[in-house]
Design a protein around this motif. Structure first.
Motif, PDB file in Angstrom:
ATOM      1  N   THR A   1       4.249 -25.369   4.747  1.00 12.42           N
ATOM      2  CA  THR A   1       3.566 -24.704   4.545  1.00 12.42           C
ATOM      3  C   THR A   1       1.481 -24.783   4.799  1.00 12.42           C
TER       4      THR A   1
ATOM      5  N   GLU B   1      -2.298 -23.285   4.855  1.00 13.15           N
ATOM      6  CA  GLU B   1      -3.014 -22.106   4.403  1.00 13.15           C
ATOM      7  C   GLU B   1      -4.170 -21.981   5.953  1.00 13.15           C
TER       8      GLU B   1
ATOM      9  N   GLU C   1     -10.250 -15.015   4.411  1.00 11.81           N
ATOM     10  CA  GLU C   1      -9.057 -14.956   3.409  1.00 11.81           C
ATOM     11  C   GLU C   1      -8.507 -16.068   3.787  1.00 11.81           C
ATOM     12  N   THR C   2      -7.655 -16.910   3.009  1.00 13.14           N
ATOM     13  CA  THR C   2      -6.585 -17.780   3.530  1.00 13.14           C
ATOM     14  C   THR C   2      -5.328 -17.353   3.033  1.00 13.14           C
ATOM     15  N   CYS C   3      -4.411 -17.430   4.378  1.00 10.67           N
ATOM     16  CA  CYS C   3      -3.140 -16.880   4.452  1.00 10.67           C
ATOM     17  C   CYS C   3      -1.850 -18.209   4.247  1.00 10.67           C
ATOM     18  N   PRO C   4      -0.777 -18.312   4.042  1.00  7.09           N
ATOM     19  CA  PRO C   4      -0.140 -19.375   4.212  1.00  7.09           C
ATOM     20  C   PRO C   4       1.024 -19.093   5.748  1.00  7.09           C
ATOM     21  N   TYR C   5       0.993 -19.647   6.281  1.00  6.24           N
ATOM     22  CA  TYR C   5       2.513 -20.393   7.535  1.00  6.24           C
ATOM     23  C   TYR C   5       3.353 -20.845   7.054  1.00  6.24           C
ATOM     24  N   HIS C   6       4.313 -20.092   6.910  1.00  7.95           N
ATOM     25  CA  HIS C   6       5.481 -21.381   6.862  1.00  7.95           C
ATOM     26  C   HIS C   6       6.219 -21.436   7.988  1.00  7.95           C
TER      27      HIS C   6
END
Length: 103
Positions: free
Chosen positions: A3, A5, A11-16
């Motif tokens: 994951t 960020e 803003e932060t967003c998770p990328y899996h």
């Protein structure tokens, strides 16, 4: 699974990334879909492989568009918007695009 960020517009967003992510899509997206209606869009190449199963796991309406560069036109955008309106999407709705690269 890894994951990462990423910051987007402050803003932060998770990328899996990794094996088995699609099987966990419902749990991974739960924080983002808790209060929103979800809609899934894919194309005719990726849709049969992954799009319809993602839509099913999210209990979301699903739209499959024709694949290929020749279909990346304003008329395709109009089709998506009309579909969203017909399905009563609102400003809080979340559109999930399930896709891949173009050859």
């Amino acid at each position: 699974m890894i994951t990462i960020e990423l910051a987007v517009s402050g803003e932060t967003c998770p990328y899996h990334i990794g094996e088995g992510v699609l099987g966990r899509v419902h749990d991974l997206m739960r924080p983002f879909v808790a209060s929103a209606r979800v809609f899934v869009v894919s194309d005719s190449n990726v849709g049969p492989l992954y799009g319809s199963s993602v839509a099913a796991s999210l209990s979301a309406p699903y739209l499959e568009l024709p694949a290929g560069e020749q279909h990346k036109q304003l008329s395709s955008v109009e089709r998506v918007v009309r579909w969203l309106v017909a399905n009563e999407a609102d400003r809080q709705s979340l559109v999930v695009a399930v896709g891949g690269g173009v050859q």
